[in-house]
Design a protein around this motif. Structure first.
Motif, PDB file in Angstrom:
ATOM      1  N   GLN A 158       0.840  -1.197   0.000  1.00 20.29           N
ATOM      2  CA  GLN A 158       0.000   0.000   0.000  1.00 20.29           C
ATOM      3  C   GLN A 158       0.874   1.245   0.000  1.00 20.29           C
ATOM      4  OE1 GLN A 158      -2.481   0.005   3.459  1.00 20.29           O
ATOM      5  NE2 GLN A 158      -0.822   0.312   4.874  1.00 20.29           N
ATOM      6  N   TYR A 180      -3.784   3.834   0.401  1.00 21.52           N
ATOM      7  CA  TYR A 180      -4.510   3.255  -0.725  1.00 21.52           C
ATOM      8  C   TYR A 180      -3.857   1.934  -1.096  1.00 21.52           C
ATOM      9  CZ  TYR A 180      -6.164   2.248  -5.373  1.00 21.52           C
ATOM     10  OH  TYR A 180      -6.700   1.596  -6.451  1.00 21.52           O
ATOM     11  N   ARG A 205      -4.687  -1.717  -3.766  1.00 22.10           N
ATOM     12  CA  ARG A 205      -5.499  -2.423  -4.755  1.00 22.10           C
ATOM     13  C   ARG A 205      -5.149  -3.891  -4.612  1.00 22.10           C
ATOM     14  NH1 ARG A 205      -4.825  -4.688  -9.578  1.00 22.10           N
ATOM     15  NH2 ARG A 205      -6.499  -4.622 -11.087  1.00 22.10           N
ATOM     16  N   HIS A 247     -10.484  -2.079  -4.584  1.00 16.66           N
ATOM     17  CA  HIS A 247      -9.783  -0.824  -4.311  1.00 16.66           C
ATOM     18  C   HIS A 247     -10.146  -0.428  -2.887  1.00 16.66           C
ATOM     19  CE1 HIS A 247      -8.572  -0.010  -8.494  1.00 16.66           C
ATOM     20  NE2 HIS A 247      -9.627  -0.764  -8.756  1.00 16.66           N
ATOM     21  N   ARG A 270     -14.351  -0.677  -2.807  1.00 19.17           N
ATOM     22  CA  ARG A 270     -15.000  -0.590  -4.115  1.00 19.17           C
ATOM     23  C   ARG A 270     -14.393  -1.632  -5.038  1.00 19.17           C
ATOM     24  NH1 ARG A 270     -14.153   1.426  -9.015  1.00 19.17           N
ATOM     25  NH2 ARG A 270     -12.222   2.469  -8.474  1.00 19.17           N
ATOM     26  N   GLN A 302     -13.477  -3.079  -8.633  1.00 17.05           N
ATOM     27  CA  GLN A 302     -13.123  -2.446  -9.909  1.00 17.05           C
ATOM     28  C   GLN A 302     -14.293  -2.531 -10.871  1.00 17.05           C
ATOM     29  OE1 GLN A 302      -9.277  -3.554 -11.313  1.00 17.05           O
ATOM     30  NE2 GLN A 302      -9.696  -2.903 -13.390  1.00 17.05           N
TER      31      GLN A 302
END
Length: 188
Positions: A39, A60, A62, A74, A106, A108
């Motif tokens: 991250q 952040y 992914r 995400h 969320r 993708q």
């Protein structure tokens, strides 16, 4: 941040700092994505007392889906923390940090996601490399609710993370060890 107006720090300490960095996170299995991921993130801190600071943390990551061809997850999150630097302004200072914020999950390609309240606690250390630059590293446990697969129930789960970065101090007067009003770099 309004608490930071009467900054009680000594003149050579930076009253504000930024810490760009990164690390790793171990997210709950229930999210349907790979559990261990790198991250990126950062910290913005404001000193409110000689050993205390308010810090905003953002990260952040992914993570690819556990299912072949499934959407990646995400996961940005933002938190406010209270941090206690146990060594004050010494060259080496362990610290404790705790706070709360929001995590946003969320998939993708999805038009929306799920926001979850999170709270965290952790410990780390700071090593001064210069007057305005330090190295910081910490480990934290972040907790938030996730949907338990096969049920409609949500339960709190752990999300461990490690973070390291360079802290850049902003503001504050130059160091003056003999307190004669002349910065150390030009004092003879």
């Amino acid at each position: 941040i309004s608490l930071a107006v009467p900054i009680a720090a000594r003149a050579e300490e930076s009253p504000v700092w930024i810490v760009p960095g990164g690390g790793g996170a171990w997210i709950p299995n229930e999210l349907g994505a790979r559990e261990t991921r790198p991250q990126i993130g950062g910290i913005f801190g404001v000193r409110v007392a000689p050993a205390w600071a308010l810090e905003a943390r953002g990260t952040y990551m992914r993570s690819p889906s556990d299912i072949a061809g499934g959407p990646a997850l995400h996961l940005p999150h933002l938190e406010g923390n209270l941090t206690w630097f146990l060594g004050g302004d010494r060259s080496f200072s362990p610290y404790l940090t705790a706070g709360a914020g929001v995590a946003y999950f969320r998939a993708q390609g999805a038009s929306g996601g799920r926001k979850r309240f999170d709270y965290d606690g952790g410990a780390g250390f700071l090593v001064k490399l210069g007057e305005k630059v330090s190295f910081r590293a910490d480990a934290r446990d972040v907790r938030y609710k996730v949907l338990v697969p096969g049920t409609a129930a949500e339960e709190f789960r752990h999300h461990a993370e490690v973070f390291a970065g360079l802290s850049f101090g902003l503001g504050g007067a130059p160091k003056d060890l003999d307190r004669d009003g002349i910065p150390e770099k030009t004092d003879k």
